[in-house]
Write an enzyme that holds these catalytic residues in place. Structure first.
Site, PDB file in Angstrom:
ATOM      1  N   HIS A  28     -13.693  12.829   7.579  1.00  0.00           N
ATOM      2  CA  HIS A  28     -15.123  12.644   7.325  1.00  0.00           C
ATOM      3  C   HIS A  28     -15.872  13.974   7.421  1.00  0.00           C
ATOM      4  O   HIS A  28     -16.787  14.244   6.644  1.00  0.00           O
ATOM      5  CB  HIS A  28     -15.723  11.671   8.344  1.00  0.00           C
ATOM      6  CG  HIS A  28     -15.009  10.362   8.407  1.00  0.00           C
ATOM      7  ND1 HIS A  28     -14.962   9.594   9.535  1.00  0.00           N
ATOM      8  CD2 HIS A  28     -14.278   9.686   7.479  1.00  0.00           C
ATOM      9  CE1 HIS A  28     -14.255   8.498   9.307  1.00  0.00           C
ATOM     10  NE2 HIS A  28     -13.831   8.542   8.068  1.00  0.00           N
ATOM     11  N   ASP A 125     -22.502  10.274   6.768  1.00  0.00           N
ATOM     12  CA  ASP A 125     -21.384   9.569   6.156  1.00  0.00           C
ATOM     13  C   ASP A 125     -21.512   8.073   6.455  1.00  0.00           C
ATOM     14  O   ASP A 125     -22.469   7.617   7.107  1.00  0.00           O
ATOM     15  CB  ASP A 125     -20.030  10.156   6.586  1.00  0.00           C
ATOM     16  CG  ASP A 125     -19.576   9.740   7.985  1.00  0.00           C
ATOM     17  OD1 ASP A 125     -20.273   8.944   8.646  1.00  0.00           O
ATOM     18  OD2 ASP A 125     -18.511  10.208   8.418  1.00  0.00           O
ATOM     19  N   ALA A 359      -1.254  21.853   9.097  1.00  0.00           N
ATOM     20  CA  ALA A 359      -0.827  22.953   8.226  1.00  0.00           C
ATOM     21  C   ALA A 359      -1.956  23.309   7.262  1.00  0.00           C
ATOM     22  O   ALA A 359      -2.838  22.485   6.999  1.00  0.00           O
ATOM     23  CB  ALA A 359       0.422  22.560   7.447  1.00  0.00           C
ATOM     24  N   TRP A 379      -8.312  10.326   0.641  1.00  0.00           N
ATOM     25  CA  TRP A 379      -9.081  10.791  -0.507  1.00  0.00           C
ATOM     26  C   TRP A 379      -9.190  12.310  -0.555  1.00  0.00           C
ATOM     27  O   TRP A 379      -9.118  12.920  -1.630  1.00  0.00           O
ATOM     28  CB  TRP A 379     -10.466  10.154  -0.515  1.00  0.00           C
ATOM     29  CG  TRP A 379     -11.194  10.336  -1.814  1.00  0.00           C
ATOM     30  CD1 TRP A 379     -12.368  11.008  -2.020  1.00  0.00           C
ATOM     31  CD2 TRP A 379     -10.794   9.849  -3.103  1.00  0.00           C
ATOM     32  NE1 TRP A 379     -12.726  10.960  -3.342  1.00  0.00           N
ATOM     33  CE2 TRP A 379     -11.767  10.248  -4.044  1.00  0.00           C
ATOM     34  CE3 TRP A 379      -9.703   9.095  -3.555  1.00  0.00           C
ATOM     35  CZ2 TRP A 379     -11.700   9.948  -5.390  1.00  0.00           C
ATOM     36  CZ3 TRP A 379      -9.627   8.781  -4.904  1.00  0.00           C
ATOM     37  CH2 TRP A 379     -10.611   9.211  -5.805  1.00  0.00           C
ATOM     38  N   GLU A 384      -7.577  17.289  -3.357  1.00  0.00           N
ATOM     39  CA  GLU A 384      -6.953  18.610  -3.281  1.00  0.00           C
ATOM     40  C   GLU A 384      -5.731  18.679  -4.187  1.00  0.00           C
ATOM     41  O   GLU A 384      -5.492  19.674  -4.876  1.00  0.00           O
ATOM     42  CB  GLU A 384      -6.567  18.917  -1.833  1.00  0.00           C
ATOM     43  CG  GLU A 384      -7.759  19.171  -0.931  1.00  0.00           C
ATOM     44  CD  GLU A 384      -7.421  19.190   0.543  1.00  0.00           C
ATOM     45  OE1 GLU A 384      -8.339  19.368   1.361  1.00  0.00           O
ATOM     46  OE2 GLU A 384      -6.229  19.020   0.879  1.00  0.00           O
ATOM     47  N   GLU A 400      -7.944   2.951   3.440  1.00  0.00           N
ATOM     48  CA  GLU A 400      -7.961   2.595   2.022  1.00  0.00           C
ATOM     49  C   GLU A 400      -6.865   3.311   1.243  1.00  0.00           C
ATOM     50  O   GLU A 400      -6.879   3.352   0.009  1.00  0.00           O
ATOM     51  CB  GLU A 400      -9.340   2.927   1.423  1.00  0.00           C
ATOM     52  CG  GLU A 400      -9.534   4.332   0.877  1.00  0.00           C
ATOM     53  CD  GLU A 400      -9.579   5.436   1.915  1.00  0.00           C
ATOM     54  OE1 GLU A 400      -9.732   6.605   1.524  1.00  0.00           O
ATOM     55  OE2 GLU A 400      -9.453   5.146   3.125  1.00  0.00           O
ATOM     56  N   GLN A 401      -5.879   3.866   1.930  1.00  0.00           N
ATOM     57  CA  GLN A 401      -4.888   4.715   1.274  1.00  0.00           C
ATOM     58  C   GLN A 401      -4.038   3.959   0.255  1.00  0.00           C
ATOM     59  O   GLN A 401      -3.626   4.535  -0.766  1.00  0.00           O
ATOM     60  CB  GLN A 401      -4.015   5.393   2.332  1.00  0.00           C
ATOM     61  CG  GLN A 401      -4.801   6.386   3.168  1.00  0.00           C
ATOM     62  CD  GLN A 401      -4.133   6.761   4.468  1.00  0.00           C
ATOM     63  OE1 GLN A 401      -2.949   6.503   4.673  1.00  0.00           O
ATOM     64  NE2 GLN A 401      -4.885   7.373   5.366  1.00  0.00           N
TER      65      GLN A 401
END
Length: 428
Positions: A28, A125, A359, A379, A384, A400-401
């Site tokens: 977020h 958010d 990473a 998301w 990315e 929500e993946q």
């Protein structure tokens, strides 16, 4: 006070001043952080970035180091809430815990912060909707930044209607769910927060999304070419016009443009420099994603037997929750070899690199040696990856993946594979 100092203060007063308020959690914070930086650097804004310190992770604390911030960007810490643990129970899920942290932090501190800093607007958010009532009292407009997909925003805006019209659990519906103007959603792909309507997490999520209509406007981290169907629905469909949804501003892709490269990060990038182009599989599960002990072992064996070059971001496994690292990302510095199979490091020596906890993802995805990305499909990671054009293997874990993974495979048409057995097992 000298003349130059006086001029600097006058110039600052003339700049548009907005405040940002994200809920805890790197997924977020990062997109709001990037949005705020763009306003400062590219548009000359003055930004007060309110940082909720209750539940802050090591990665969050590192992000707001003063040398990471541009001139005109001011991180303003909201003090920790005392005895916050007294509000929690052992079985409490992430959104409930987040919502309580935000509620208590804002109740105690937001009004005084707004009066002190006096921004022209506040950008929040989804989980900071308690700010609407507080900002109303001091006459400051509130904009919402929906940090997930526009598809999820459309579904979330439809959820209060769905809640009134449907009895029982949504996951038990025999037909796909038709959000007005959007492509259908399989009940099995729904975000976790709406899969159990008896749980407090559902009640909190429903409360937050029902307040979206209070916003002066809504920003989404997306763009027309990526999500044309849902963006058109939000702007043109009669259902959303009648709610009514505030004006939706598509401002994506907002991803990290630069990363602070630590000494450890530099070693990762140096290792990548020595690998052939498009040869390395990058394996990472976001800021909160956590595998079970069995899943991590199976993944390690798969990497070992594949003879594939890889970078594996590994963190302490959890058999209790797929989001176990959400509130402590960046703090797990345990040696991953403790929980990886015996002999794994020796058998993958030279072609594999194991990194604990965190990473430099953008730098890795942008590196010419990166050939594929095994991702949880959060998301931010999705955007990315789309921007850098790396083929994906989807292993959604929570929130929500799964919706994102299905959307990418069926609507966007990006190069993508699903790990079917693991994918299904993660959601049963």
């Amino acid at each position: 006070m000298d003349k130059s100092a006086t001029m600097a203060i006058a110039e600052q007063k003339e700049k548009p001043h907005v405040a940002f308020l994200p809920s805890p959690g790197m997924g977020h914070i990062i997109p709001l952080f990037e949005f705020a930086k763009r306003l400062v650097i590219n548009h000359g804004f003055h930004v007060s970035f309110f940082v909720i310190t209750t539940g802050a992770s090591a990665a969050q604390n590192e992000l707001f180091r003063s040398d990471n911030l541009p001139a005109g960007f001011y991180a303003v810490e909201i003090p920790p809430v005392e005895n916050i643990s007294s509000f929690f129970t052992d079985d409490m899920r992430v959104v409930t815990r987040l919502s309580i942290i935000v509620r208590e932090s804002l109740k105690q501190y937001l009004s005084s912060l707004l009066i002190t800093h006096r921004p022209k607007a506040l950008i929040i958010d989804l989980f900071c909707t308690d700010a609407f009532e507080i900002c109303k009292e001091v006459s400051i407009p509130v904009y919402s930044f929906f940090t997930a997909s526009t598809l999820l925003m459309a579904f979330s805006s439809y959820l209060p209607t769905l809640d009134r019209e449907v009895n029982g659990e949504f996951v038990d519906l025999s037909e796909p769910i038709q959000t007005p103007g959007c492509n259908t959603i399989c009940p099995h792909d729904l975000l976790d927060q709406v899969k159990d309507r008896k749980n407090d997490e559902y009640k909190w999520y429903l409360l937050h999304v029902s307040r979206l209509t209070l916003a002066a406007g809504i920003f989404v981290n997306s763009w027309d070419d990526l999500e044309p169907v849902s963006l058109r629905a939000l702007k043109e469909n009669s259902f959303f016009q009648n709610i009514p949804i505030p004006h939706v501003h598509a401002i994506g892709p907002l991803i990290k443009q630069d990363e602070v490269v630590t000494e450890k990060d530099a070693e990762i990038l140096a290792w990548l420099d020595n690998q052939p182009p498009d040869s390395v599989l990058f394996v990472a599960f976001g800021s909160g994603g956590t595998l079970t002990s069995e899943q991590l072992t199976e993944l390690a064996w798969g990497l070992q037997m594949s003879q594939q070059r890889f970078i594996l971001v590994a963190r302490t496994p959890s058999d209790a929750s797929a989001s176990a690292a959400f509130f402590n990302v960046g703090s797990d510095e345990n040696d991953p070899l403790i929980y990886l199979p015996e002999g794994f490091a020796k058998k993958t020596e030279g072609r594999g690199l194991v990194v604990p906890s965190w990473a430099p993802q953008v730098a890795i995805l942008n590196h010419p040696s990166s050939g594929a990305f095994l991702s949880h499909c959060g998301w931010n990671s999705t955007l990315e990856n789309v921007v850098h054009g790396v083929p994906m293997i989807a292993w959604p874990l929570y929130a929500e993946q799964r919706m994102n993974a299905t959307f990418l495979a069926e609507e966007v048409g990006v190069t993508m594979n699903k790990m079917n057995k693991i994918y299904d097992a993660s959601f049963t």
